[in-house]
Design a protein around this motif. Structure first.
Motif, mmCIF file in Angstrom:
data_model
loop_
_atom_site.group_PDB
_atom_site.id
_atom_site.type_symbol
_atom_site.label_atom_id
_atom_site.label_comp_id
_atom_site.label_asym_id
_atom_site.label_seq_id
_atom_site.Cartn_x
_atom_site.Cartn_y
_atom_site.Cartn_z
ATOM 1 N N ARG A 384 33.654 36.732 51.182
ATOM 2 C CA ARG A 384 35.110 36.685 51.269
ATOM 3 C C ARG A 384 35.760 35.752 50.239
ATOM 4 O O ARG A 384 36.915 35.906 49.879
ATOM 5 N N ARG A 387 35.054 34.127 43.914
ATOM 6 C CA ARG A 387 35.970 34.533 42.842
ATOM 7 C C ARG A 387 35.314 34.467 41.473
ATOM 8 O O ARG A 387 35.986 34.378 40.455
ATOM 9 N N ASP A 390 35.885 39.022 38.371
ATOM 10 C CA ASP A 390 37.050 39.821 38.765
ATOM 11 C C ASP A 390 36.719 41.293 38.526
ATOM 12 O O ASP A 390 37.030 41.849 37.478
ATOM 13 N N ARG A 395 37.102 42.240 44.115
ATOM 14 C CA ARG A 395 38.507 42.258 44.574
ATOM 15 C C ARG A 395 38.569 42.826 45.987
ATOM 16 O O ARG A 395 39.266 42.310 46.853
ATOM 17 N N GLU A 396 37.801 43.881 46.199
ATOM 18 C CA GLU A 396 37.762 44.495 47.537
ATOM 19 C C GLU A 396 37.226 43.492 48.571
ATOM 20 O O GLU A 396 37.736 43.394 49.681
ATOM 21 N N CYS A 397 36.207 42.718 48.178
ATOM 22 C CA CYS A 397 35.631 41.726 49.101
ATOM 23 C C CYS A 397 36.665 40.662 49.448
ATOM 24 O O CYS A 397 36.830 40.285 50.615
ATOM 25 N N LEU A 398 37.367 40.148 48.420
ATOM 26 C CA LEU A 398 38.359 39.092 48.667
ATOM 27 C C LEU A 398 39.449 39.583 49.613
ATOM 28 O O LEU A 398 39.957 38.843 50.435
ATOM 29 N N GLU A 399 39.786 40.854 49.489
ATOM 30 C CA GLU A 399 40.881 41.390 50.310
ATOM 31 C C GLU A 399 40.426 41.845 51.682
ATOM 32 O O GLU A 399 41.143 41.701 52.662
ATOM 33 N N LYS A 400 39.230 42.430 51.750
ATOM 34 C CA LYS A 400 38.950 43.223 52.952
ATOM 35 C C LYS A 400 37.784 42.761 53.816
ATOM 36 O O LYS A 400 37.627 43.268 54.926
#
Ligand SMILES: Cc1cc2nc3c(=O)[nH]c(=O)nc-3n(C[C@H](O)[C@H](O)[C@H](O)COP(=O)(O)OP(=O)(O)OC[C@H]3O[C@@H](n4cnc5c(N)ncnc54)[C@H](O)[C@@H]3O)c2cc1C
Length: 509
Positions: A384, A387, A390, A395-400
């Motif tokens: 989660r 970073r 990119d 990005r999907e992991c950071l968001e979802k």
């Protein structure tokens, strides 16, 4: 009444189940069925400290013989090349869940920049210098079974288990099951290709990802972890060690669509790229893997799905190992989970006097489901906040990525920083026992997840922190390197300390 057990599968799960039952309940007949045609998965190299305790304490397997036959390498933690720091470590021991005197706060407050975890504690410093054991004032190594575990080669491990099973008189039937017959109690018999029919009172499904009994025959529903864990394939390869030093830790490197492990064996380096097929094809993953690891020889792809079956014990079937569920090896938790499953089963059978009732079985299922879910939750934390790259996958992991029970820990951290005040309260008993505050803080501090706390260390504290780091560095200066340790344990006259693993142990610490 359970009078005979058939273990369906002879990989590490099947053999560990057999050895565990034989040690704890020697009067219970167990037989292993395995198919040489199908073979074993042949991966599974990192472990946690639970494995050493299970083998050498619970199963009473001799440490020296194990070293001689399995040739393990040591692992004192995992180095994560994740987040903005060059790397951070999650070690066996306490570095983040610690207040070093005379500092007033936990270590995490002093690791508030983006520097590597070079000297966060003794274990990190040992890792930094490729060393394994501290040197005592008398010149001998300081050995503590809680502070390291094994890197193992799966095939050597299974061959060793087979030898031990032979000594314990556990029968092994070679054959491929082609038919599974059922009655109201569950499985009534297993028919082999040869025509032979096998029966038992209890069937342990250790058939790996095929889950022949629990998944296929009984049709138990699968509980997916896909809301937290997006990876579903791995490309695996390695090369013969050349001049590379043996690192006493596992490396986990961020990749475009997942991550890559590096596991150290004496003569071999094993690497594997765990990736999400929704973001990279096999060819793309292999190309990235080979570009970063030009020495890789042959490769193979292993597909998997993250999750567990709804229940591990259904009717007269108990699933253990990959037949029960699987999460990717980001914390090398699979063999430890197998050890815990085997212990739980042996203890239940002993406690129930071989006649387990419905309430025992439902609590067995609850206990092991929670253990699985705890690993999932801890892995979610890894994904989660990373970073480092990119890419569409990250990005999907950071968001979802769904944090599940880790959300409470994260909320407290966001408001208060890496405090250790609630170390016994923020996590449920299961999470606390397995990865603990140390693991959760290693991830959040390691990935420099920002927090709001008004507290900032004073200049005097910074100075004290530097002095502590100097002391750590001095302490590690004449520690033993891996080659020195290997030479020592192979020298005539070497003896592992008596009762080295002689205490009960629960999961990673
Ligand atoms: C990519 C990847 C990386 C991994 N890394 C790690 C790690 O670092 N650390 C870790 O602890 N674990 C790791 N694992 C997990 C590890 O592979 C397993 O935990 C472990 O080896 C247990 O495997 P198993 O015994 O359940 O299955 P298997 O090794 O697949 O054994 C299954 C057995 O069932 C038998 N069988 C199946 N069907 C039949 C049939 N019809 N008739 C007769 N016999 C049959 C087979 O012959 C075999 O003996 C990893 C797994 C994967 C996929």
């Amino acid at each position: 009444m359970i009078r005979a057990v058939l273990i369906f599968g002879g990989g590490s799960a099947g053999f560990l189940a057999a050895l565990t039952l034989k040690r704890r309940l020697p009067e219970l007949p167990v037989t292993i069925l395995r198919s040489k045609d199908i073979g074993i998965i042949g991966v599974g190299e990192g472990t946690t400290t639970t494995v050493g305790y299970h083998l050498h304490h619970y199963c009473n397997l001799d440490v020296a013989t194990f070293y001689r036959l399995v040739e393990p390498q040591w692992k004192i933690g995992i180095r994560f090349e994740w987040g903005p720091r060059p790397y951070f470590n999650y070690v066996f021991g306490y570095e983040l869940d610690t207040i070093y005197p005379p500092l007033p706060r936990g270590t995490g407050y002093y690791l508030d920049g983006e520097e590597a975890f070079e000297t966060a504690g003794l274990q990190s410093r040992l890792m930094h210098e490729n060393k394994i054991w501290l040197r005592r004032p008398d010149g001998r190594p300081q050995l503590c079974a809680d502070e390291w575990t094994y890197h193992l080669e799966n095939e050597k491990l299974v061959a060793y288990f087979e030898t031990v099973a032979g000594h314990l008189g556990i029968p092994i039937i070679e054959g491929t099951a082609t038919e599974v017959l059922q009655n109201d109690h569950g499985i009534s018999s297993v028919k082999l290709e040869s025509g032979e029919v096998l029966t038992a009172d209890l069937y342990l499904d250790c058939s790996g990802f095929r889950s022949e009994l629990l998944g296929k025959a009984l049709g138990e529903p699968f509980h997916s972890y896909k809301d937290s864990l997006f990876c579903d394939r791995a490309v695996i390869g390695g090369w013969s060690r050349e001049e590379e030093p043996i690192k006493p830790y596992t490396t986990a490197e961020t990749m475009s669509s997942g991550w890559c492990w590096q596991i150290e064996h004496e003569y071999h380096i094993n690497r594997g790229y765990v990736f999400a097929s929704a973001f990279a094809s096999d060819t793309e993953a292999e190309t990235e893997f080979r570009t970063k690891n030009p020495k890789v020889q042959s490769t193979r792809i292993v597909p998997f799905r993250a999750g567990r079956y709804e229940r591990l014990w259904v009717k007269n079937v108990v699933a253990i190992g990959n037949a029960a569920g699987f999460v990717e090896p980001l914390e090398a938790s699979a063999l430890s989970a197998i050890c815990m499953q085997c212990q739980a089963l042996a203890e239940v059978l002993a406690d129930a006097n071989f006649q387990p009732r419905a309430s025992t079985i439902s609590n067995f299922n609850r206990h092991l489901n929670r253990s699985f879910d705890t690993i999932r939750t801890f892995l979610a934390l890894h994904y989660r906040f990373n970073r480092r790259l990119d890419t569409p996958f990250w990005r999907e992991c950071l968001e979802k990525v769904e944090l599940h029970e880790a959300a409470r820990f994260v909320e407290f951290y966001r408001e208060n920083g890496p405090s250790v005040l609630w170390r016994r309260l923020l996590l449920d008993t299961n999470d606390a026992r397995e990865f603990g505050t140390e693991g959760h803080l290693a991830m959040l501090v390691g990935m420099s997840v920002p927090y709001d706390s008004a507290y900032r260390p004073s200049a005097e504290e910074r100075l004290q922190w530097q002095r502590i780091q100097q002391k750590i560095t001095e302490h590690v200066r004449d520690a033993f390197t891996v080659p020195q340790a290997l030479q020592m344990i192979r020298a005539p006259g070497w003896k592992w300390p008596d009762k080295f693993y002689d205490k009960p142990h629960a999961m990673r610490r």
